[in-house]
Design an enzyme around this catalytic site. Structure first.
Site, PDB file in Angstrom:
ATOM      1  N   TYR A  91       0.830  -1.215   0.000  1.00 39.19           N
ATOM      2  CA  TYR A  91       0.000   0.000   0.000  1.00 39.19           C
ATOM      3  C   TYR A  91       0.863   1.263   0.000  1.00 39.19           C
ATOM      4  O   TYR A  91       0.641   2.185  -0.799  1.00 39.19           O
ATOM      5  CB  TYR A  91      -0.940  -0.024   1.214  1.00 39.19           C
ATOM      6  CG  TYR A  91      -1.917   1.116   1.256  1.00 39.19           C
ATOM      7  CD1 TYR A  91      -2.999   1.141   0.386  1.00 39.19           C
ATOM      8  CD2 TYR A  91      -1.758   2.171   2.154  1.00 39.19           C
ATOM      9  CE1 TYR A  91      -3.907   2.200   0.418  1.00 39.19           C
ATOM     10  CE2 TYR A  91      -2.657   3.222   2.190  1.00 39.19           C
ATOM     11  CZ  TYR A  91      -3.729   3.232   1.324  1.00 39.19           C
ATOM     12  OH  TYR A  91      -4.616   4.274   1.350  1.00 39.19           O
TER      13      TYR A  91
ATOM     14  N   LYS B 260       1.128   4.047  -3.015  1.00 40.76           N
ATOM     15  CA  LYS B 260       0.701   5.441  -2.845  1.00 40.76           C
ATOM     16  C   LYS B 260       1.857   6.407  -3.111  1.00 40.76           C
ATOM     17  O   LYS B 260       1.636   7.520  -3.610  1.00 40.76           O
ATOM     18  CB  LYS B 260       0.117   5.641  -1.442  1.00 40.76           C
ATOM     19  CG  LYS B 260      -1.226   4.925  -1.235  1.00 40.76           C
ATOM     20  CD  LYS B 260      -2.231   5.282  -2.313  1.00 40.76           C
ATOM     21  CE  LYS B 260      -3.655   4.967  -1.933  1.00 40.76           C
ATOM     22  NZ  LYS B 260      -4.602   5.191  -3.047  1.00 40.76           N
TER      23      LYS B 260
ATOM     24  N   THR C 118     -14.226   5.116   6.671  1.00 43.67           N
ATOM     25  CA  THR C 118     -14.894   4.493   5.517  1.00 43.67           C
ATOM     26  C   THR C 118     -14.829   2.978   5.688  1.00 43.67           C
ATOM     27  O   THR C 118     -14.072   2.480   6.528  1.00 43.67           O
ATOM     28  CB  THR C 118     -14.173   4.839   4.194  1.00 43.67           C
ATOM     29  OG1 THR C 118     -12.923   4.137   4.185  1.00 43.67           O
ATOM     30  CG2 THR C 118     -13.926   6.332   4.035  1.00 43.67           C
TER      31      THR C 118
HETATM   32  N1  NAD Z   1     -10.113   5.479   4.290  1.00 38.25           N
HETATM   33  C1  NAD Z   1      -8.888   5.884   4.590  1.00 38.25           C
HETATM   34  O1  NAD Z   1      -8.495   5.943   5.770  1.00 38.25           O
HETATM   35  C2  NAD Z   1      -7.941   6.301   3.492  1.00 38.25           C
HETATM   36  C3  NAD Z   1      -6.761   6.957   3.862  1.00 38.25           C
HETATM   37  C4  NAD Z   1      -5.853   7.342   2.880  1.00 38.25           C
HETATM   38  C5  NAD Z   1      -6.132   7.098   1.552  1.00 38.25           C
HETATM   39  N2  NAD Z   1      -7.303   6.463   1.204  1.00 38.25           N
HETATM   40  C6  NAD Z   1      -7.510   6.202  -0.214  1.00 38.25           C
HETATM   41  O2  NAD Z   1      -8.720   6.793  -0.653  1.00 38.25           O
HETATM   42  C7  NAD Z   1      -9.277   6.012  -1.707  1.00 38.25           C
HETATM   43  C8  NAD Z   1     -10.723   5.691  -1.365  1.00 38.25           C
HETATM   44  O3  NAD Z   1     -10.727   4.972  -0.137  1.00 38.25           O
HETATM   45  P1  NAD Z   1     -12.062   4.703   0.686  1.00 38.25           P
HETATM   46  O4  NAD Z   1     -11.662   4.691   2.097  1.00 38.25           O
HETATM   47  O5  NAD Z   1     -13.151   5.591   0.202  1.00 38.25           O
HETATM   48  O6  NAD Z   1     -12.353   3.177   0.225  1.00 38.25           O
HETATM   49  P2  NAD Z   1     -13.734   2.347   0.032  1.00 38.25           P
HETATM   50  O7  NAD Z   1     -13.346   0.907   0.202  1.00 38.25           O
HETATM   51  O8  NAD Z   1     -14.804   2.904   0.883  1.00 38.25           O
HETATM   52  O9  NAD Z   1     -14.068   2.624  -1.511  1.00 38.25           O
HETATM   53  C9  NAD Z   1     -13.235   2.139  -2.528  1.00 38.25           C
HETATM   54  C10 NAD Z   1     -14.094   1.853  -3.749  1.00 38.25           C
HETATM   55  O10 NAD Z   1     -13.217   1.428  -4.805  1.00 38.25           O
HETATM   56  C11 NAD Z   1     -13.871   0.380  -5.509  1.00 38.25           C
HETATM   57  N3  NAD Z   1     -12.850  -0.402  -6.205  1.00 38.25           N
HETATM   58  C12 NAD Z   1     -11.792  -1.067  -5.660  1.00 38.25           C
HETATM   59  N4  NAD Z   1     -11.071  -1.657  -6.633  1.00 38.25           N
HETATM   60  C13 NAD Z   1     -11.671  -1.364  -7.816  1.00 38.25           C
HETATM   61  C14 NAD Z   1     -11.405  -1.680  -9.170  1.00 38.25           C
HETATM   62  N5  NAD Z   1     -10.369  -2.456  -9.526  1.00 38.25           N
HETATM   63  N6  NAD Z   1     -12.224  -1.201 -10.129  1.00 38.25           N
HETATM   64  C15 NAD Z   1     -13.306  -0.435  -9.791  1.00 38.25           C
HETATM   65  N7  NAD Z   1     -13.617  -0.113  -8.520  1.00 38.25           N
HETATM   66  C16 NAD Z   1     -12.807  -0.560  -7.546  1.00 38.25           C
HETATM   67  C17 NAD Z   1     -14.606  -0.402  -4.419  1.00 38.25           C
HETATM   68  O11 NAD Z   1     -15.641  -1.198  -4.966  1.00 38.25           O
HETATM   69  C18 NAD Z   1     -15.115   0.718  -3.529  1.00 38.25           C
HETATM   70  O12 NAD Z   1     -16.406   1.153  -3.935  1.00 38.25           O
HETATM   71  C19 NAD Z   1      -8.391   4.776  -1.849  1.00 38.25           C
HETATM   72  O13 NAD Z   1      -7.481   4.988  -2.894  1.00 38.25           O
HETATM   73  C20 NAD Z   1      -7.650   4.723  -0.516  1.00 38.25           C
HETATM   74  O14 NAD Z   1      -6.392   4.110  -0.643  1.00 38.25           O
HETATM   75  C21 NAD Z   1      -8.200   6.052   2.141  1.00 38.25           C
END
Ligand code: NAD
Length: 265
Positions: free
Chosen positions: A153, A157, A188
């Site tokens: 991860y 990133k 989330t």
């Molecule tokens: N939640 C956190 O704490 C956090 C922190 C830092 C970064 N992020 C980043 O933010 C972004 C969103 O995270 P989130 O927390 O909203 O996640 P989430 O799991 O709530 O949503 C992610 C979405 O991506 C979709 N997805 C995954 N792989 C896919 C693919 N190959 N094709 C199409 N759709 C796909 C899933 O179905 C889901 O709807 C991610 O890139 C995550 O790494 C999240």
């Protein structure tokens, strides 16, 4: 670029959940329309029902270049021109030492963040550059800048940060801006899934976050909205942390930890 529906639509990969879904709602609140590309179509369709003629859901696996190309062609034929792309798709990683983390599992997580963003930029970003306007926002993480036991991860990133900078320079003269947002721990389904036992102890996260709470997806969406909108017309090639102070705090533990609000007696 404007982000109103009349001037175009914004594609949100991973827009069915979490930060992506909050971004879709922010785009609609700002008068725009959003196209969701996600493997999980049911919640995306729910958002489309909630916001008729404002949210348009399409099933697409962002790991599959041909599938994304086909969906992009459909969107281009059916909807106003695409003026924004937000890359949220990706899966969490269970923390593992390198000795226990198989190469195939490592590759799957790397691809789900870096390859998906690359494919979306290669197809949807390139088409915006061809039309001469637009904005791309990639989701990275505080773990792009600080080490952790998530050996796929974090590097994925960090790669997204570098991809953002490189594409920003490549496309700057063609009217397309490319930026990234680096969230801290945000409430989330992604966050709550990402642990070895299925149930996550949130206290270590709260201890590492100076504001002392999980961030809300809506707070991340506001920064994404800023980067999509003309408010950021001179901003390109940057990654904006939206982390409640996590990156700033890494020098504090040797001095007794991060200051906490006093609990009233
Ligand atoms: N939640 C956190 O704490 C956090 C922190 C830092 C970064 N992020 C980043 O933010 C972004 C969103 O995270 P989130 O927390 O909203 O996640 P989430 O799991 O709530 O949503 C992610 C979405 O991506 C979709 N997805 C995954 N792989 C896919 C693919 N190959 N094709 C199409 N759709 C796909 C899933 O179905 C889901 O709807 C991610 O890139 C995550 O790494 C999240």
């Amino acid at each position: 670029m404007g982000v109103g529906c009349e001037s175009g639509c914004v594609v949100v990969t991973g827009g069915a959940s979490g930060i992506g879904a909050a971004t879709v709602k922010r785009i609609v609140a700002g008068g725009g329309c959003a196209v969701i590309l996600d493997v999980n179509i049911a919640p995306a369709s729910g958002l489309a029902q909630q916001f008729p003629n404002k949210v348009f859901p399409y099933r697409a696996n962002l790991l599959n270049e041909e599938e994304v190309r086909d969906v992009h062609a459909t969107v281009a034929a059916e909807l106003p021109p695409i003026v924004g792309l937000v890359n949220c798709a990706g899966v969490p990683q269970v923390p593992r030492p390198i000795e226990e983390y198989a190469v195939d599992d490592w590759s799957a997580v790397i691809d789900s963040h870096l390859k998906t963003a690359y494919i979306a930029c290669r197809i949807i970003g390139a088409a915006m550059a061809e039309r001469g306007r637009g904005a791309v926002v990639n989701l990275t993480s505080v773990l792009a800048f600080r080490s952790g036991p998530v050996l796929a991860y974090g590097p994925a990133k960090a790669g997204v940060v570098n991809l953002t900078e490189s594409l920003a320079v490549q496309w700057a003269s063609r009217g397309l801006r490319v930026n990234a947002v680096a969230p801290g721990w945000t409430d989330t389904p992604f966050l709550r899934r990402g642990d070895r036992h299925g149930k996550r102890d949130l206290q270590p996260i709260l201890d590492a976050t100076p504001v002392g709470r999980l961030l809300r997806p809506e707070e991340i969406a506001e920064v994404i909205w800023f980067l999509l909108s003309p408010l950021s017309s001179a901003v390109t090639g940057v990654t904006i942390p939206c982390d409640g102070g996590v990156i700033a705090a890494s020098g504090w533990p040797p001095y007794g930890g991060i200051p906490r609000a006093r609990v009233p007696a």
